[in-house]
Write an enzyme that holds these catalytic residues in place. Structure first.
Site, PDB file in Angstrom:
ATOM      1  N   ASP A 100      -4.634   0.875  41.227  1.00 39.71           N
ATOM      2  CA  ASP A 100      -3.847   2.061  40.889  1.00 39.71           C
ATOM      3  C   ASP A 100      -3.055   1.819  39.603  1.00 39.71           C
ATOM      4  O   ASP A 100      -2.209   0.939  39.541  1.00 39.71           O
ATOM      5  CB  ASP A 100      -2.856   2.351  42.028  1.00 39.71           C
ATOM      6  CG  ASP A 100      -2.058   3.615  41.774  1.00 39.71           C
ATOM      7  OD1 ASP A 100      -2.591   4.704  42.044  1.00 39.71           O
ATOM      8  OD2 ASP A 100      -0.912   3.524  41.281  1.00 39.71           O
ATOM      9  N   TYR A 153       2.265   3.747  32.658  1.00 32.29           N
ATOM     10  CA  TYR A 153       2.567   2.328  32.925  1.00 32.29           C
ATOM     11  C   TYR A 153       2.282   1.462  31.692  1.00 32.29           C
ATOM     12  O   TYR A 153       2.641   0.286  31.680  1.00 32.29           O
ATOM     13  CB  TYR A 153       1.752   1.783  34.117  1.00 32.29           C
ATOM     14  CG  TYR A 153       1.947   2.495  35.432  1.00 32.29           C
ATOM     15  CD1 TYR A 153       2.986   3.403  35.617  1.00 32.29           C
ATOM     16  CD2 TYR A 153       1.086   2.258  36.503  1.00 32.29           C
ATOM     17  CE1 TYR A 153       3.144   4.070  36.823  1.00 32.29           C
ATOM     18  CE2 TYR A 153       1.248   2.917  37.719  1.00 32.29           C
ATOM     19  CZ  TYR A 153       2.271   3.824  37.863  1.00 32.29           C
ATOM     20  OH  TYR A 153       2.418   4.482  39.064  1.00 32.29           O
ATOM     21  N   LYS A 158      -3.459   8.231  36.057  1.00 33.45           N
ATOM     22  CA  LYS A 158      -2.663   9.463  36.231  1.00 33.45           C
ATOM     23  C   LYS A 158      -2.301  10.098  34.892  1.00 33.45           C
ATOM     24  O   LYS A 158      -2.054   9.388  33.904  1.00 33.45           O
ATOM     25  CB  LYS A 158      -1.365   9.143  36.997  1.00 33.45           C
ATOM     26  CG  LYS A 158      -1.589   8.303  38.256  1.00 33.45           C
ATOM     27  CD  LYS A 158      -0.349   8.080  39.077  1.00 33.45           C
ATOM     28  CE  LYS A 158      -0.585   7.015  40.136  1.00 33.45           C
ATOM     29  NZ  LYS A 158      -0.289   5.647  39.712  1.00 33.45           N
ATOM     30  N   HIS A 175       0.515  13.206  37.735  1.00 32.52           N
ATOM     31  CA  HIS A 175       1.491  12.195  38.154  1.00 32.52           C
ATOM     32  C   HIS A 175       2.729  12.814  38.813  1.00 32.52           C
ATOM     33  O   HIS A 175       3.250  12.294  39.797  1.00 32.52           O
ATOM     34  CB  HIS A 175       1.891  11.357  36.934  1.00 32.52           C
ATOM     35  CG  HIS A 175       2.393   9.994  37.266  1.00 32.52           C
ATOM     36  ND1 HIS A 175       2.188   8.914  36.445  1.00 32.52           N
ATOM     37  CD2 HIS A 175       3.105   9.516  38.314  1.00 32.52           C
ATOM     38  CE1 HIS A 175       2.741   7.836  36.990  1.00 32.52           C
ATOM     39  NE2 HIS A 175       3.307   8.181  38.112  1.00 32.52           N
ATOM     40  N   LYS A 200       2.262  -3.229  45.082  1.00 29.41           N
ATOM     41  CA  LYS A 200       2.123  -3.959  43.817  1.00 29.41           C
ATOM     42  C   LYS A 200       2.621  -5.386  43.991  1.00 29.41           C
ATOM     43  O   LYS A 200       3.688  -5.630  44.537  1.00 29.41           O
ATOM     44  CB  LYS A 200       2.936  -3.268  42.717  1.00 29.41           C
ATOM     45  CG  LYS A 200       3.036  -4.051  41.415  1.00 29.41           C
ATOM     46  CD  LYS A 200       4.294  -4.885  41.322  1.00 29.41           C
ATOM     47  CE  LYS A 200       4.332  -5.795  40.119  1.00 29.41           C
ATOM     48  NZ  LYS A 200       5.543  -6.656  40.118  1.00 29.41           N
ATOM     49  N   SER A 201       1.861  -6.319  43.490  1.00 35.74           N
ATOM     50  CA  SER A 201       2.366  -7.671  43.328  1.00 35.74           C
ATOM     51  C   SER A 201       1.587  -8.338  42.214  1.00 35.74           C
ATOM     52  O   SER A 201       0.397  -8.083  42.036  1.00 35.74           O
ATOM     53  CB  SER A 201       2.223  -8.478  44.621  1.00 35.74           C
ATOM     54  OG  SER A 201       2.706  -9.794  44.368  1.00 35.74           O
ATOM     55  N   LYS A 204       0.182 -14.291  43.235  1.00 31.72           N
ATOM     56  CA  LYS A 204      -1.130 -14.419  43.876  1.00 31.72           C
ATOM     57  C   LYS A 204      -1.030 -14.452  45.402  1.00 31.72           C
ATOM     58  O   LYS A 204      -1.792 -13.781  46.101  1.00 31.72           O
ATOM     59  CB  LYS A 204      -1.860 -15.666  43.367  1.00 31.72           C
ATOM     60  CG  LYS A 204      -3.332 -15.660  43.773  1.00 31.72           C
ATOM     61  CD  LYS A 204      -4.105 -16.781  43.128  1.00 31.72           C
ATOM     62  CE  LYS A 204      -5.583 -16.660  43.502  1.00 31.72           C
ATOM     63  NZ  LYS A 204      -6.369 -17.770  42.992  1.00 31.72           N
ATOM     64  N   ARG A 252       1.207 -13.187  47.335  1.00 32.59           N
ATOM     65  CA  ARG A 252       1.572 -11.890  47.913  1.00 32.59           C
ATOM     66  C   ARG A 252       0.466 -10.857  47.730  1.00 32.59           C
ATOM     67  O   ARG A 252       0.295  -9.955  48.547  1.00 32.59           O
ATOM     68  CB  ARG A 252       2.895 -11.399  47.311  1.00 32.59           C
ATOM     69  CG  ARG A 252       4.066 -12.258  47.759  1.00 32.59           C
ATOM     70  CD  ARG A 252       5.372 -11.497  47.685  1.00 32.59           C
ATOM     71  NE  ARG A 252       5.880 -11.402  46.329  1.00 32.59           N
ATOM     72  CZ  ARG A 252       6.910 -12.104  45.868  1.00 32.59           C
ATOM     73  NH1 ARG A 252       7.518 -12.960  46.654  1.00 32.59           N
ATOM     74  NH2 ARG A 252       7.318 -11.936  44.637  1.00 32.59           N
ATOM     75  N   ALA A 261      -2.578 -11.583  48.031  1.00 30.79           N
ATOM     76  CA  ALA A 261      -3.445 -11.910  49.180  1.00 30.79           C
ATOM     77  C   ALA A 261      -2.819 -11.413  50.484  1.00 30.79           C
ATOM     78  O   ALA A 261      -3.486 -10.789  51.317  1.00 30.79           O
ATOM     79  CB  ALA A 261      -3.671 -13.421  49.235  1.00 30.79           C
TER      80      ALA A 261
HETATM   81  P1  NDP Z   1       6.108  -1.878  46.172  1.00 26.97           P
HETATM   82  O1  NDP Z   1       6.592  -1.307  47.446  1.00 26.97           O
HETATM   83  O2  NDP Z   1       4.651  -2.117  46.021  1.00 26.97           O
HETATM   84  O3  NDP Z   1       6.931  -3.188  45.879  1.00 26.97           O
HETATM   85  C1  NDP Z   1       6.663  -3.979  44.749  1.00 26.97           C
HETATM   86  C2  NDP Z   1       7.677  -5.117  44.723  1.00 26.97           C
HETATM   87  O4  NDP Z   1       7.606  -5.876  45.929  1.00 26.97           O
HETATM   88  C3  NDP Z   1       7.440  -6.095  43.605  1.00 26.97           C
HETATM   89  O5  NDP Z   1       8.712  -6.470  43.132  1.00 26.97           O
HETATM   90  C4  NDP Z   1       6.738  -7.263  44.256  1.00 26.97           C
HETATM   91  O6  NDP Z   1       7.075  -8.464  43.598  1.00 26.97           O
HETATM   92  C5  NDP Z   1       7.298  -7.230  45.667  1.00 26.97           C
HETATM   93  N1  NDP Z   1       6.322  -7.613  46.692  1.00 26.97           N
HETATM   94  C6  NDP Z   1       4.996  -7.339  46.704  1.00 26.97           C
HETATM   95  N2  NDP Z   1       4.424  -7.820  47.805  1.00 26.97           N
HETATM   96  C7  NDP Z   1       5.398  -8.411  48.522  1.00 26.97           C
HETATM   97  C8  NDP Z   1       5.414  -9.093  49.751  1.00 26.97           C
HETATM   98  N3  NDP Z   1       4.293  -9.275  50.464  1.00 26.97           N
HETATM   99  N4  NDP Z   1       6.607  -9.571  50.190  1.00 26.97           N
HETATM  100  C9  NDP Z   1       7.741  -9.404  49.470  1.00 26.97           C
HETATM  101  N5  NDP Z   1       7.783  -8.763  48.293  1.00 26.97           N
HETATM  102  C10 NDP Z   1       6.617  -8.275  47.824  1.00 26.97           C
HETATM  103  O7  NDP Z   1       6.660  -0.899  45.030  1.00 26.97           O
HETATM  104  P2  NDP Z   1       6.082  -0.183  43.719  1.00 26.97           P
HETATM  105  O8  NDP Z   1       7.173   0.727  43.312  1.00 26.97           O
HETATM  106  O9  NDP Z   1       5.537  -1.121  42.735  1.00 26.97           O
HETATM  107  O10 NDP Z   1       4.893   0.729  44.272  1.00 26.97           O
HETATM  108  C11 NDP Z   1       3.572   0.267  44.367  1.00 26.97           C
HETATM  109  C12 NDP Z   1       2.667   0.979  43.384  1.00 26.97           C
HETATM  110  O11 NDP Z   1       2.672   2.375  43.637  1.00 26.97           O
HETATM  111  C13 NDP Z   1       3.106   0.885  41.916  1.00 26.97           C
HETATM  112  O12 NDP Z   1       2.853  -0.398  41.381  1.00 26.97           O
HETATM  113  C14 NDP Z   1       2.307   2.000  41.328  1.00 26.97           C
HETATM  114  O13 NDP Z   1       0.966   1.608  41.161  1.00 26.97           O
HETATM  115  C15 NDP Z   1       2.460   3.072  42.414  1.00 26.97           C
HETATM  116  N6  NDP Z   1       3.608   3.970  42.183  1.00 26.97           N
HETATM  117  C16 NDP Z   1       3.347   5.305  41.952  1.00 26.97           C
HETATM  118  C17 NDP Z   1       4.358   6.194  41.714  1.00 26.97           C
HETATM  119  C18 NDP Z   1       4.034   7.616  41.471  1.00 26.97           C
HETATM  120  O14 NDP Z   1       4.923   8.367  40.998  1.00 26.97           O
HETATM  121  N7  NDP Z   1       2.832   8.081  41.764  1.00 26.97           N
HETATM  122  C19 NDP Z   1       5.781   5.791  41.709  1.00 26.97           C
HETATM  123  C20 NDP Z   1       5.974   4.379  42.023  1.00 26.97           C
HETATM  124  C21 NDP Z   1       4.907   3.542  42.264  1.00 26.97           C
HETATM  125  P3  NDP Z   1       5.994  -9.463  42.910  1.00 26.97           P
HETATM  126  O15 NDP Z   1       5.145  -8.690  41.960  1.00 26.97           O
HETATM  127  O16 NDP Z   1       6.867 -10.469  42.226  1.00 26.97           O
HETATM  128  O17 NDP Z   1       5.192 -10.064  44.044  1.00 26.97           O
END
Ligand code: NDP
Length: 305
Positions: free
Chosen positions: A49, A54, A83, A116, A256-257, A260, A262, A264
């Protein structure tokens, strides 16, 4: 271990893996986007996604292209979403804007193209008041040209989605919205499902990943012992319980992460099942709290929240 992810069928006839890799990051080195996508594909993600706003489509595209060249995956096995940003809502802008995204992504088509947000803005960020019904006509033409296999919307509320469904020749396949244990969105999810629009959860980890100052002390989901017990029972993390809860509600997720382990972890949610009682526990964390409130746009004509 490569995880095989279940899929959901969209009204377009195409299928979408129910876990996708989110790629939005406020701050990241360009290399992290490419690396995250490459790790994701290696680990079994087939759904990615991204979005024009972005500013990472080039790196995401590079990661995809590398894995295709290496023979890890074929284009046909992937489901790529991008988007349309709010300053390109005029019908005539939709096609050239997708072409720019395709160029950056090194792709001939996307699997899913989303409006979007329902709001439209001009280059100065002011309300352009372009009706999203006009934008949708541009979106529909992309399907006819084969440039987008499926089309959908994001951040649409019930009223806006209903208004679109009433006139659309091609129904929106998905509505990508914020859903997580502290923002459960039952009414909008039910509305989407009742119209065969797949609700996709963005920010699916909600307050597990991001406690806002005003919610400090209320982000029980990070500390609540019951969730800890659930995680322990299944040998999973709190984040995996949250993602499993969403997928079990029939809601695809795009966590999103760029870490690696996380990346997984977020895919490893298909070897356990929460009971109805456990689903209710997670559901009980709802605070009606949006992590993405979009408040800067609150005065715009088509603001959804
Ligand atoms: P998420 O809920 O996916 O959270 C992401 C955060 O959580 C990052 O800081 C990541 O850190 C951390 N994280 C990821 N996995 C874990 C885990 N297993 N345990 C603990 N922490 C974790 O939030 P997002 O806002 O990024 O939303 C996900 C995706 O949705 C976006 O990346 C985007 O693609 C989409 N999105 C779409 C929107 C829209 O308007 N349509 C708006 C917002 C998001 P790290 O990377 O350091 O692991």
């Amino acid at each position: 271990m490569v995880v095989k992810v279940p899929t959901v069928k969209l009204t377009s006839g195409y299928v979408m893996p129910v876990v996708g890799l989110g790629t939005y990051a406020r701050k990241a080195d360009p290399g992290q986007f490419r690396q995250g996508v490459e790790w994701g594909i290696e680990l079994g993600y087939r759904h990615i996604d991204t979005a024009a706003i972005y500013k990472n489509e080039e790196e995401v595209g590079q990661g995809i292209s590398n894995k295709i060249k290496e023979g890890v995956v074929t284009r046909g096995e992937l489901f790529i979403t991008t988007k349309l940003w709010c300053d390109r809502h005029a019908e005539a802008d939709v096609l050239p804007t997708l072409k720019e995204s395709l160029n950056r992504l090194q792709l001939d088509y996307v699997d899913l193209y989303l409006i979007h947000w329902p709001v439209s803005i001009n280059k100065n960020g002011e309300d352009a008041e372009v009706d999203y019904l006009e934008t949708w006509k541009g979106m529909e033409s992309l399907v006819k040209m084969g440039l987008a296999k499926s089309i959908g919307v994001s951040n649409f509320n019930e009223e806006q989605l209903g208004r679109l469904l009433a006139v659309a020749n091609i129904k929106p396949a998905v509505n990508q919205i914020e859903i997580n244990p502290t923002f459960t969105q039952h009414a909008l999810v039910d509305f989407c499902k009742s119209h065969s629009v797949v609700p996709v959860a963005y920010t699916p980890l909600g307050l597990i990943s991001e406690a806002r100052p005003e919610f400090i002390g209320k982000d029980v989901i990070k500390t609540d012992p019951k969730l800890g017990e659930l995680a322990e029972k299944y040998g999973k993390t709190r984040a995996q319980i949250a993602l499993r809860y969403l997928v079990q509600r029939g809601i695809p997720v795009v966590p999103k992460s760029f870490t690696k382990s996380r990346i997984a972890e977020n895919l490893d949610i298909f070897n356990f099942e929460l009971t109805d009682k456990e689903m209710a526990i997670v559901d009980g964390y709802n605070l009606d709290h949006r992590c993405v409130p979009g408040t800067a746009w609150a005065k715009l004509k088509y603001f959804p929240f």
